[in-house]
Design a protein around this motif. Structure first.
Motif, PDB file in Angstrom:
ATOM      1  N   GLU A  24     -14.825  22.272  12.260  1.00  0.00           N
ATOM      2  CA  GLU A  24     -16.198  21.930  11.885  1.00  0.00           C
ATOM      3  C   GLU A  24     -16.421  20.433  12.005  1.00  0.00           C
ATOM      4  O   GLU A  24     -15.525  19.636  11.725  1.00  0.00           O
ATOM      5  N   ILE A  25     -17.630  20.084  12.441  1.00  0.00           N
ATOM      6  CA  ILE A  25     -18.058  18.684  12.492  1.00  0.00           C
ATOM      7  C   ILE A  25     -19.309  18.561  11.640  1.00  0.00           C
ATOM      8  O   ILE A  25     -20.301  19.260  11.868  1.00  0.00           O
ATOM      9  N   ASN A  26     -19.283  17.677  10.648  1.00  0.00           N
ATOM     10  CA  ASN A  26     -20.412  17.490   9.744  1.00  0.00           C
ATOM     11  C   ASN A  26     -20.910  16.058   9.878  1.00  0.00           C
ATOM     12  O   ASN A  26     -20.253  15.116   9.453  1.00  0.00           O
ATOM     13  N   ALA A  27     -22.090  15.903  10.490  1.00  0.00           N
ATOM     14  CA  ALA A  27     -22.633  14.572  10.758  1.00  0.00           C
ATOM     15  C   ALA A  27     -23.648  14.133   9.710  1.00  0.00           C
ATOM     16  O   ALA A  27     -24.423  13.198   9.964  1.00  0.00           O
ATOM     17  N   GLY A  28     -23.670  14.768   8.565  1.00  0.00           N
ATOM     18  CA  GLY A  28     -24.613  14.361   7.526  1.00  0.00           C
ATOM     19  C   GLY A  28     -25.187  15.559   6.811  1.00  0.00           C
ATOM     20  O   GLY A  28     -24.575  16.632   6.744  1.00  0.00           O
ATOM     21  N   GLN A  84     -16.625  10.867  16.278  1.00  0.00           N
ATOM     22  CA  GLN A  84     -17.576  10.033  15.539  1.00  0.00           C
ATOM     23  C   GLN A  84     -18.408   9.168  16.484  1.00  0.00           C
ATOM     24  O   GLN A  84     -19.626   9.021  16.296  1.00  0.00           O
ATOM     25  N   ASP A  85     -17.779   8.596  17.509  1.00  0.00           N
ATOM     26  CA  ASP A  85     -18.520   7.784  18.486  1.00  0.00           C
ATOM     27  C   ASP A  85     -19.566   8.621  19.211  1.00  0.00           C
ATOM     28  O   ASP A  85     -20.689   8.165  19.460  1.00  0.00           O
ATOM     29  N   ILE A  86     -19.207   9.855  19.559  1.00  0.00           N
ATOM     30  CA  ILE A  86     -20.160  10.740  20.238  1.00  0.00           C
ATOM     31  C   ILE A  86     -21.340  11.055  19.323  1.00  0.00           C
ATOM     32  O   ILE A  86     -22.506  10.978  19.737  1.00  0.00           O
ATOM     33  N   CYS A  87     -21.049  11.401  18.079  1.00  0.00           N
ATOM     34  CA  CYS A  87     -22.116  11.768  17.141  1.00  0.00           C
ATOM     35  C   CYS A  87     -23.062  10.599  16.871  1.00  0.00           C
ATOM     36  O   CYS A  87     -24.287  10.772  16.810  1.00  0.00           O
ATOM     37  N   VAL A 122     -19.197  10.691   9.478  1.00  0.00           N
ATOM     38  CA  VAL A 122     -19.057  11.939  10.228  1.00  0.00           C
ATOM     39  C   VAL A 122     -17.709  12.550   9.865  1.00  0.00           C
ATOM     40  O   VAL A 122     -16.652  11.957  10.106  1.00  0.00           O
ATOM     41  N   LEU A 123     -17.747  13.730   9.272  1.00  0.00           N
ATOM     42  CA  LEU A 123     -16.538  14.402   8.810  1.00  0.00           C
ATOM     43  C   LEU A 123     -16.070  15.420   9.843  1.00  0.00           C
ATOM     44  O   LEU A 123     -16.881  16.174  10.391  1.00  0.00           O
ATOM     45  N   VAL A 124     -14.771  15.441  10.097  1.00  0.00           N
ATOM     46  CA  VAL A 124     -14.188  16.358  11.074  1.00  0.00           C
ATOM     47  C   VAL A 124     -13.109  17.175  10.375  1.00  0.00           C
ATOM     48  O   VAL A 124     -12.183  16.613   9.780  1.00  0.00           O
ATOM     49  N   ASP A 125     -13.252  18.493  10.442  1.00  0.00           N
ATOM     50  CA  ASP A 125     -12.285  19.393   9.809  1.00  0.00           C
ATOM     51  C   ASP A 125     -11.458  20.069  10.896  1.00  0.00           C
ATOM     52  O   ASP A 125     -12.002  20.763  11.763  1.00  0.00           O
ATOM     53  N   PHE A 126     -10.141  19.857  10.860  1.00  0.00           N
ATOM     54  CA  PHE A 126      -9.255  20.413  11.884  1.00  0.00           C
ATOM     55  C   PHE A 126      -8.711  21.775  11.458  1.00  0.00           C
ATOM     56  O   PHE A 126      -8.622  22.088  10.265  1.00  0.00           O
TER      57      PHE A 126
END
Length: 462
Positions: free
Chosen positions: A73-77, A371-374, A395-399
């Motif tokens: 999951e990617i959470n950008a806010g 994060q740079d992409i987002c 920007v949170l990234v869940d692996f």
């Protein structure tokens, strides 16, 4: 990289790093299981040409590496901002492309991505309005770092080829920084003959947010003259990959020649008019029966069973796989024969948590890339779509840790914690993981259990 792109960049005063691109090409050949002319093409002592079989372990190594950095999951806010970024990522098939880029980063050392606007309106004053935000994914051989400061790529060029009405077209995009400190996106298009299509040239003024992102292998690149590029992990592994292919060919050769051979004396044969032996129908029957019934008659009939050198080949494979494992940074047991099976990277890392250091470094690199992409997507949305997203939002990234953790052991730990501490929330989390329940469903079960316990306590008091 296309020759027309190289020529164009050199005319503009840029240096194309052929040394880095040549190393990347060699590694990509092993990843893609291409024939290596000076290794797989061989001749026997009699001068007969043949080709080594290829096990394609280079692809296997890179695929296993990629498994360890899969994103859940990617959470950008919050709210609209998170939904907008997620929609852009989904529209550009980020999950699929990111997985591919993970493999290519392991193989070639570098991958990249830049933001583009499709179907935008160019105004007379040079500004741009509207357009659909898309991600363009680039592999190492189509990426050229132009300016590198403190090992960070500040300016870069990206190229790619596609078909337009059946003819090849090559696109070159340069992101450079102007005198005002803002980025400029300069696009050039070349036809199938390498001639620039001048009316397709565009120059767009951007802002101070970097409109591209670069993901590199987190291992320090110790190769000379590769500034801006990551270390191709396959480069150091090529000698071991050759040994693995050689071991496989020895095994293949033994198996290929392992069919039983039955030799018979010429006294049992007739000869045709050319002097070649032949067997009549009755002799064939006699051959079949006597070959099984009278093996002691070695002067007339004899069996030859070629030896398959399983033990020696297994030991050779063990050494080759250990060498390959060390070159990939997971010790000597990333790939190993154990009880007749090959232990892979995911199984080994799950058992040996001390090898997680390499993985954590690569995950940090992947997080920075995402994060740079987002942030670039949010800047494009603010500038061209009138949004007001917070670029400073974390920007949170869940692996996905399922490859490196023991699920049963993890569930048992959560269960024990829930029983030991008697905290309802811990029980809720355990039920969610163990039975794939939503938080509401798990909470309802816990509340029902608490209600039953309260009623029983009340009855005991009465």
């Amino acid at each position: 990289m296309e020759e027309c792109v190289k020529d164009f960049l050199q005319k503009k005063g840029y240096t194309v790093n052929d040394n880095a691109l040549s190393k990347i090409q060699v590694c990509d050949d092993w990843y893609s299981n291409r024939i290596i002319e000076d290794f797989h093409k061989r001749k026997t002592l009699n001068g007969i040409s043949y080709e080594l079989s290829r096990l394609n372990f280079g692809k296997r190594c890179c695929s296993d590496d990629a498994n360890l950095c899969e994103v859940l999951e990617i959470n950008a806010g919050d709210g609209e901002q998170a939904d907008y970024v997620a929609a852009v990522l989904d529209g550009s098939k980020f999950n699929t492309q990111y997985r591919k880029q993970l493999e290519k980063t392991s193989a070639d050392g570098t991958t990249a991505c830049y933001i583009r606007l499709d179907n935008a309106t160019f105004m007379d004053d040079g500004s741009v309005q509207g357009g659909e935000i898309k991600l363009n994914y680039v592999e190492a051989d189509a990426f050229l770092p132009l300016t590198v400061e403190d090992d960070i790529v500040i300016e870069a060029a990206f190229s790619g080829s596609a078909l337009s009405k059946g003819k090849k077209q090559t696109t070159l995009v340069l992101f450079t920084i102007g005198e005002d400190g803002n980025y400029i996106a300069e696009t050039h298009v070349f036809d199938d003959k390498g001639t620039e299509i001048t009316d397709r040239k565009t120059v767009v003024q951007l802002g101070d947010v970097k409109p591209f992102a670069v993901m590199r292998n987190a291992e320090v690149n110790n190769l000379d003259d590769m500034e801006g590029y990551g270390l191709p992990k396959l480069w150091d592994a090529i000698p071991a990959l050759k040994v693995v292919d050689l071991c496989y060919n020895v095994l293949f050769s033994d198996l290929d020649k392992s069919e039983k051979i039955i030799l018979i004396s010429e006294l049992l044969c007739e000869f045709d008019e050319n002097g070649k032996p032949k067997l009549t129908t009755e002799q064939k029957k006699l051959f079949v029966f006597t070959g099984e019934k009278l093996p002691e008659e070695k002067g007339m009939i004899q069996e030859y069973n070629p030896e398959i050198r399983v033990e020696q080949i297994t030991k050779a494979f063990e050494l080759a796989l250990s060498l390959l494992s060390m070159s990939f940074g997971y010790g000597t047991k990333k790939y190993s024969f154990e009880n007749g099976q090959i232990t892979t990277a995911t199984e080994y890392v799950g058992e040996r948590q001390d090898q997680m250091q390499e993985l954590n470094r690569q995950r940090q690199e992947a997080v920075r890339y995402i994060q740079d992409i987002c942030r670039a997507v949010m800047w494009f949305a603010n500038t061209f779509h009138g949004k007001s997203f917070n670029l400073e939002q974390e920007v949170l990234v869940d692996f996905d840790d399922s490859y490196i953790t023991d699920r049963e052991a993890e569930l048992e730990r959560k269960r024990n914690d829930a029983l030991s501490f008697d905290i309802p929330k811990l029980t809720v989390w355990y039920l969610m993981d163990a039975y794939s329940l939503t938080e509401e469903e798990a909470q309802k079960l816990v509340d029902e259990k608490l209600q039953i316990d309260d009623n029983l306590d009340g009855e005991d008091e009465d």
